[in-house]
Scaffold this motif. Structure first.
Motif, short mmCIF file in Angstrom:
data_model
loop_
_atom_site.label_atom_id
_atom_site.label_comp_id
_atom_site.label_asym_id
_atom_site.label_seq_id
_atom_site.Cartn_x
_atom_site.Cartn_y
_atom_site.Cartn_z
N GLU A 132 0.84 -1.20 0.00
CA GLU A 132 0.00 0.00 0.00
C GLU A 132 0.88 1.25 0.00
O GLU A 132 0.56 2.25 -0.66
N ARG A 133 1.99 1.21 0.71
CA ARG A 133 2.88 2.37 0.80
C ARG A 133 3.65 2.58 -0.50
O ARG A 133 3.64 3.68 -1.06
N THR A 134 4.33 1.55 -0.97
CA THR A 134 5.21 1.73 -2.13
C THR A 134 4.43 2.02 -3.40
O THR A 134 4.94 2.71 -4.29
N SER A 135 3.20 1.53 -3.50
CA SER A 135 2.41 1.83 -4.69
C SER A 135 2.06 3.30 -4.78
O SER A 135 1.69 3.80 -5.84
N ARG A 136 2.20 4.02 -3.65
CA ARG A 136 1.94 5.46 -3.61
C ARG A 136 3.24 6.27 -3.50
O ARG A 136 3.20 7.47 -3.24
N GLY A 137 4.36 5.60 -3.66
CA GLY A 137 5.63 6.31 -3.63
C GLY A 137 6.21 6.54 -2.26
O GLY A 137 7.17 7.30 -2.11
N LEU A 138 5.67 5.89 -1.22
CA LEU A 138 6.20 6.02 0.13
C LEU A 138 7.22 4.92 0.39
O LEU A 138 7.12 3.82 -0.15
N PRO A 139 8.21 5.19 1.23
CA PRO A 139 9.21 4.16 1.52
C PRO A 139 8.61 3.02 2.32
O PRO A 139 7.73 3.23 3.15
N PRO A 140 9.10 1.80 2.11
CA PRO A 140 8.57 0.66 2.85
C PRO A 140 9.22 0.52 4.22
O PRO A 140 10.26 1.13 4.51
N TYR A 141 8.62 -0.29 5.07
CA TYR A 141 9.28 -0.73 6.29
C TYR A 141 10.31 -1.78 5.89
O TYR A 141 9.99 -2.73 5.16
N VAL A 142 11.54 -1.62 6.34
CA VAL A 142 12.62 -2.45 5.82
C VAL A 142 12.70 -3.81 6.50
O VAL A 142 13.26 -4.76 5.94
N GLY A 143 12.17 -3.93 7.70
CA GLY A 143 12.26 -5.20 8.40
C GLY A 143 11.51 -5.17 9.71
O GLY A 143 10.91 -4.15 10.08
N VAL A 231 12.26 12.92 7.21
CA VAL A 231 13.58 12.37 6.90
C VAL A 231 14.55 12.75 8.01
O VAL A 231 14.81 13.92 8.25
N ILE A 232 15.05 11.75 8.70
CA ILE A 232 15.98 11.95 9.80
C ILE A 232 17.20 11.09 9.54
O ILE A 232 17.07 9.90 9.21
N SER A 233 18.38 11.66 9.66
CA SER A 233 19.60 10.92 9.34
C SER A 233 19.75 9.70 10.23
O SER A 233 19.37 9.71 11.39
N ASN A 234 20.30 8.65 9.63
CA ASN A 234 20.60 7.41 10.35
C ASN A 234 19.34 6.80 10.98
O ASN A 234 19.38 6.27 12.09
N SER A 235 18.23 6.88 10.27
CA SER A 235 16.99 6.28 10.78
C SER A 235 16.45 5.29 9.76
O SER A 235 16.75 5.36 8.57
N GLU A 236 15.65 4.36 10.25
CA GLU A 236 15.00 3.36 9.40
C GLU A 236 13.55 3.19 9.85
O GLU A 236 13.20 3.48 10.99
N LEU A 237 12.74 2.68 8.94
CA LEU A 237 11.36 2.34 9.26
C LEU A 237 11.28 0.84 9.51
O LEU A 237 11.68 0.03 8.67
N VAL A 238 10.78 0.48 10.68
CA VAL A 238 10.69 -0.94 11.05
C VAL A 238 9.27 -1.23 11.52
O VAL A 238 8.49 -0.32 11.83
N ALA A 239 8.94 -2.52 11.61
CA ALA A 239 7.55 -2.88 11.90
C ALA A 239 7.50 -4.22 12.63
O ALA A 239 8.50 -4.91 12.80
N GLY A 240 6.31 -4.56 13.05
CA GLY A 240 6.02 -5.87 13.63
C GLY A 240 4.55 -6.16 13.45
O GLY A 240 3.74 -5.24 13.27
#
Length: 276
Positions: A132-143, A231-240
């Motif tokens: 749903e995110r990437t189809s709209r151009g948003l970055p995915p949760y990486v892991g 956008v924050i340096s040295n950050s990632e999107l994660v999920a569960g």
């Protein structure tokens, strides 16, 4: 010809938004809708009305027959409401429903990985959220992280939006979602994304945080899934995520919960998510 039916226990959706500004050290802000302050933003308009899945799709999923005549939210008597339906036919029908809404909003259809039906229910949740995110151009949760998987399991077992355990350390922003009595993961995603607003009355509105046509909790699940993080340096999107079936009678099962964070390193990812 008549059909014997049993009515669903009642679909429910819940959402929690939490904000922690680590750099400003001002603590937590909890809410049943959107976080306040320096939070994520939303790039996409919400639907002007709710959209339900078709009766054909409903019957494919609950009766295994597109020509069956069970009304929405009613089942065959021998249907196990506490179990997940993960058939290829149901997943394909639900994906058609999701992509119908995508096309109506001007976005390309989602293509799920061929392995989708073999993934665990929790991983299915995160794959469709990322799609749903990437189809709209948003970055995915990486892991996924161990902490967020644990938080999500606690939420799923309690039938509530997960709370952050803080075990991941320097997380910047957190939000979570929950759905109860959904027999298919894609069906939960559909209602989170396209059936999350006010439905004319509290009895007809499945989003338990949406209390009026302009309520702050309306479309909160959709906005959490489509969060546009700063956008924050040295950050990632994660999920569960976690899915509980055959729980206690007091729990609306299957119970589906997911939690999302923007976190600033070092980051310990337990498992990478498949590329959308």
């Amino acid at each position: 010809m008549t059909t014997e039916t049993v009515v669903i226990k009642g679909r429910h959706l819940g959402v929690r938004g939490v904000l922690l500004l680590v750099t400003l050290a001002i603590g937590l802000v909890f809410g049943s809708s959107r976080p306040v302050g320096e939070s994520y933003t939303f790039k996409f308009a919400n639907p002007t009305k709710n959209h339900s899945i078709s009766l054909v799709t409903w019957n494919i999923c609950v009766a295994g027959n597109k020509n069956a005549r069970y009304p929405l939210d009613e089942f065959p008597l021998n249907f196990n409401q506490n179990a997940l339906v993960n058939t290829k036919a149901c997943n394909q029908a639900m994906l058609r429903e999701i992509n119908k809404r995508h096309l109506a909003e001007g976005f390309s259809p989602i293509v799920l990985p061929l392995s989708y039906g073999r993934l665990s229910p929790a991983m299915q949740v995160l794959v469709i959220v990322n799609a749903e995110r990437t189809s709209r151009g948003l970055p995915p949760y990486v892991g996924v992280t161990t902490a967020l998987m644990s938080d999500s399991l606690i939420g799923a077992k309690s039938g509530k939006d997960p709370n952050p355990s803080n075990a991941d350390g320097n997380w910047i922003q957190f939000n979570s979602i929950w759905a109860g009595s959904y027999q298919n993961v894609l069906m939960a995603d559909y209602d989170w994304m396209y059936n999350d607003g006010w439905a004319g009355s509290s009895n007809n509105t499945i989003n338990i945080d949406c209390h009026s046509p302009s309520g702050r909790g309306c479309w909160g699940h959709r906005e959490g899934i489509l969060a546009n993080y700063p956008v924050i340096s040295n950050s990632e999107l994660v999920a569960g995520a976690a899915v509980v079936t055959n729980g206690p009678s007091s729990l609306a099962t299957p119970s589906i919960a997911a939690a999302f964070e923007e976190i600033q390193g070092p980051i310990r990812i337990a498992k990478a998510l498949p590329n959308p």
